[in-house]
Scaffold this motif. Structure first.
Motif, PDB file in Angstrom:
ATOM      1  N   ALA A   1       0.658  -1.245   0.365  1.00 40.40           N
ATOM      2  CA  ALA A   1       0.087  -0.540  -0.157  1.00 40.40           C
ATOM      3  C   ALA A   1       1.147   1.524  -0.251  1.00 40.40           C
TER       4      ALA A   1
ATOM      5  N   GLY B   1      -0.809  10.103  -6.927  1.00 38.38           N
ATOM      6  CA  GLY B   1      -1.877  10.911  -6.527  1.00 38.38           C
ATOM      7  C   GLY B   1      -1.765  11.713  -5.321  1.00 38.38           C
ATOM      8  N   THR B   2      -1.113  12.179  -5.467  1.00 40.60           N
ATOM      9  CA  THR B   2      -1.012  13.358  -4.421  1.00 40.60           C
ATOM     10  C   THR B   2      -1.215  14.712  -4.790  1.00 40.60           C
TER      11      THR B   2
ATOM     12  N   HIS C   1      -6.808  10.091   2.741  1.00 40.61           N
ATOM     13  CA  HIS C   1      -5.479  10.704   2.784  1.00 40.61           C
ATOM     14  C   HIS C   1      -4.787  11.663   2.567  1.00 40.61           C
TER      15      HIS C   1
ATOM     16  N   MET D   1     -13.025   8.848  -0.319  1.00 40.48           N
ATOM     17  CA  MET D   1     -11.523   8.148  -0.818  1.00 40.48           C
ATOM     18  C   MET D   1     -12.924   6.912  -1.325  1.00 40.48           C
TER      19      MET D   1
ATOM     20  N   ASP E   1     -10.570   9.193  -4.511  1.00 41.15           N
ATOM     21  CA  ASP E   1      -8.889   8.852  -4.199  1.00 41.15           C
ATOM     22  C   ASP E   1      -9.764   7.937  -4.489  1.00 41.15           C
TER      23      ASP E   1
ATOM     24  N   GLN F   1      -5.996   3.460  -4.137  1.00 38.52           N
ATOM     25  CA  GLN F   1      -5.713   1.732  -3.434  1.00 38.52           C
ATOM     26  C   GLN F   1      -6.538   0.685  -4.441  1.00 38.52           C
TER      27      GLN F   1
ATOM     28  N   SER G   1      -2.667   6.588  -9.354  1.00 39.02           N
ATOM     29  CA  SER G   1      -0.880   7.005  -9.425  1.00 39.02           C
ATOM     30  C   SER G   1      -0.492   5.772  -9.616  1.00 39.02           C
TER      31      SER G   1
ATOM     32  N   HIS H   1       2.535   4.471  -9.366  1.00 42.48           N
ATOM     33  CA  HIS H   1       3.796   3.100  -7.929  1.00 42.48           C
ATOM     34  C   HIS H   1       3.190   2.152  -7.238  1.00 42.48           C
ATOM     35  N   LYS H   2       0.939   2.268  -6.928  1.00 42.87           N
ATOM     36  CA  LYS H   2       0.585   1.693  -6.372  1.00 42.87           C
ATOM     37  C   LYS H   2      -0.092   0.236  -6.863  1.00 42.87           C
TER      38      LYS H   2
HETATM   39  C1  PLP Z   1      -0.360   6.329  -1.738  1.00 41.10           C
HETATM   40  C2  PLP Z   1      -1.626   7.286  -1.879  1.00 41.10           C
HETATM   41  C3  PLP Z   1      -1.742   9.235  -1.747  1.00 41.10           C
HETATM   42  C4  PLP Z   1      -1.150   9.615  -3.246  1.00 41.10           C
HETATM   43  O1  PLP Z   1       0.135   8.580  -4.150  1.00 41.10           O
HETATM   44  P1  PLP Z   1       1.510   9.513  -4.375  1.00 41.10           P
HETATM   45  O2  PLP Z   1       1.350   8.742  -5.946  1.00 41.10           O
HETATM   46  O3  PLP Z   1       2.692   8.610  -3.798  1.00 41.10           O
HETATM   47  O4  PLP Z   1       1.352  11.185  -4.413  1.00 41.10           O
HETATM   48  C5  PLP Z   1      -3.177   9.473  -2.533  1.00 41.10           C
HETATM   49  N1  PLP Z   1      -3.843   8.842  -2.148  1.00 41.10           N
HETATM   50  C6  PLP Z   1      -4.259   7.840  -1.553  1.00 41.10           C
HETATM   51  C7  PLP Z   1      -5.202   6.881  -0.965  1.00 41.10           C
HETATM   52  C8  PLP Z   1      -2.746   6.475  -1.563  1.00 41.10           C
HETATM   53  O5  PLP Z   1      -2.758   5.727  -1.028  1.00 41.10           O
END
Ligand code: PLP
Length: 387
Positions: free
Chosen positions: A9, A72-73, A101, A148, A177, A180, A200, A202-203
Motif C-alpha cells: 500500500a 496521487g498527491t 488520505h 475515497m 481518491d 488504492q 497513481s 506506483h501503487k
Molecule cells: C499513496 C496514496 C496517495 C498518494 O499518491 P502518490 O502517487 O504517492 O502521491 C494518495 N491517496 C492514497 C489513498 C494513497 O494510498
C-alpha cells in the motif's frame, strides 16, 4: 536474508512488462512529446496510447477525460482545490470524510484557511461512511464531495456508486481518491457517477512520479499549473513520457488481472490473519473484513508499540508499516484508527500488512514464525501489564 515485503500500500515494485515499456523513452525515443518533428510525434503517440489504456481501465466515455499528473498527491490536490476554486462563486462548502488520505485532508485544511467550510463525515467503528450521511450533509452551497474509494490504512471500500448517484442528482461535483482501489476492485466512472478520480502508477506496479486525474467532460476545475499547453492547457509541464507509458501499461495489466490478483492476495492475507489470531493473544482487526481491499490487513497488538515491532521485523528483513506519523520524535496516532474509535494507545500498537502480487505462502509463514516471539518479548518489557 530473503526480504519479505508486505507494504504494497506504500509502493509496489515495477513489473517487468512495465519496465520494458518505459526503457526506450529514456534512450532512443527521448523526444519531447510536444515537439512537432518525428521524435516528438513518436513520444506523443506513446502518451496517447497510455491515455487510451487508462481511459479503458476506468471505462471513461472519452480518452480526453484523462489528464496525466505526477501522482496521487497531485491528482488529489488538483481535484479538491481545482473544483473548489472553480465553483467558489456558487458556494464554499465541501464534504469529505475523517479517513481520507492527507493529500485530501491537508488540501481541505488549506481551503478552510481561505474561507471554505469543510464537513468531515465520521465513519463507523468498522470504517465506513454511508450515502445517507453524505446526503444529510449536503447544503445549497456544497460545491464538492470527496470520498475515497478504498482506504489506504484499513482497506475499507466505500459505497462510491451510491454516493456518486446522490451527488449527480443534486448537481454536486464528486471526487474519489481511487489510488488504492485501482487494480484491486473494478471501477467504472460512468456506472459509478464519478466526476473526478485520482490514481497513481506506483501503487499498481508502475513507476513513481506518474499518475492521472480523470475529469468528466463538462466538470469545471481550475488549473494548478500555469504555463505550458500540455494536457489541453490544463496541466502544463513537459510530458514524463517514460512514466506515462509505464502507467498506461501498468493500469492496463492491473485492470485485466483483478479477479486472479484479488483471489491470490486475499488467500494469503486471510492465512496471515488466521495464523496471527492462533498464535498471538489480544489481537484485534482494525476495520471490517467485509468490503475490504483483498491485500490489506491492519491489526492491533495490545500492550506493544508498533514502531518497536516494525524495527524488530526490519532486522529480520520484513517490511510492514504503521499508520502513525513520526513527527519530531513523538508518534502521532493514525487519524484513520482514531476515527474508527481506537484509543491513541491502541492505534499506536497497530500494524498494516499490505500484500501484493509478489508475496508467497512462504512470506506468510516467515511472518508467522517470527512475529509471535517479537510481540511476546515486547509485552514482557512493557509497563502496560495485562489486566
Ligand atoms: C499513496 C496514496 C496517495 C498518494 O499518491 P502518490 O502517487 O504517492 O502521491 C494518495 N491517496 C492514497 C489513498 C494513497 O494510498
Amino acid at each position: 536474508m530473503k526480504t519479505v515485503y508486505m507494504d504494497h500500500a506504500a509502493t509496489t515494485p515495477v513489473r517487468p512488462e512495465v519496465l520494458e515499456e518505459m526503457l526506450p523513452f529514456f534512450t532512443e525515443r527521448f523526444g519531447n512529446a510536444s515537439s512537432v518533428y518525428g521524435l516528438g510525434r513518436d513520444a506523443r503517440a506513446a502518451v496517447e496510447l497510455a491515455r487510451r489504456r487508462t481511459a479503458k481501465a476506468l471505462n471513461a466515455a472519452r480518452e480526453d477525460e484523462i489528464y496525466f499528473t505526477s501522482g496521487g498527491t497531485e491528482s488529489d490536490n488538483w481535484a479538491v482545490k481545482g473544483a473548489a476554486l472553480a465553483a467558489s462563486s456558487k458556494g464554499k462548502h465541501i464534504i469529505t470524510t475523517a479517513i481520507e488520505h492527507h493529500a485530501v485532508l491537508h488540501t481541505c485544511a488549506f481551503l478552510e484557511k481561505r474561507g471554505f467550510e469543510v464537513t468531515y463525515l465520521p465513519v463507523s467503528s468498522d470504517g465506513f461512511v454511508t450515502a445517507e450521511q453524505v446526503e444529510a450533509a449536503l447544503r445549497p452551497d456544497t460545491v464538492l464531495v470527496s470520498v475515497m474509494t478504498a482506504n489506504n490504512e484499513i482497506g475499507t471500500i466505500q459505497p462510491v456508486a451510491e454516493i456518486g448517484r446522490i451527488c449527480r442528482e443534486r448537481g454536486v461535483v464528486f471526487h474519489t481518491d481511487a489510488v488504492q482501489a485501482v487494480g484491486n476492485i473494478s471501477l467504472d466512472v460512468q456506472e459509478m457517477d464519478i466526476d473526478l478520480l485520482s490514481l497513481s502508477a506506483h501503487k499498481i506496479r508502475g513507476p513513481k512520479g506518474a499518475g492521472a486525474l480523470y475529469v468528466r467532460k463538462g466538470v469545471k476545475i481550475a488549473n494548478l499549473m500555469h504555463g505550458g499547453a500540455q494536457e489541453r492547457a490544463r496541466r502544463g509541464g513537459t510530458y514524463n513520457t517514460p512514466g506515462i507509458a509505464g502507467l498506461g501499461r501498468a493500469i492496463e495489466l492491473a485492470a485485466q488481472e483483478i479477479p486472479e490478483h484479488a483471489e491470490k492476495v486475499r488467500a494469503l492475507r486471510d492465512a496471515l490473519l488466521e495464523g496471527l489470531m492462533e498464535r498471538i493473544p489480544d489481537v484485534t482487526v482494525n476495520g471490517s473484513m467485509k468490503d475490504r481491499l483483498p491485500g490489506n490487513l491492519n491489526v492491533g497488538f495490545a500492550r506493544v508499540e508498533s514502531e518497536s515491532v516494525l524495527l524488530h521485523l526490519d532486522l529480520l528483513g520484513i517490511a510492514a508499516s504503521s499508520g502513525s506519523a513520526c513527527t519530531s520524535g513523538s508518534v502521532d496516532p493514525s487519524h484513520v484508527l482514531l476515527a474508527i474509535g481506537r484509543t491513541p494507545g491502541a492505534a499506536n500498537g497497530s500494524i498494516r500488512f499490505s500484500l501484493g502480487e509478489t508475496n508467497t505462502q512462504e512470506d506468510v509463514s516467515r511472518v508467522l514464525e517470527v512475529l509471535p516471539g517479537i510481540v511476546s518479548r515486547l509485552r514482557e518489557m512493557s509497563p502496560f501489564k495485562a489486566e
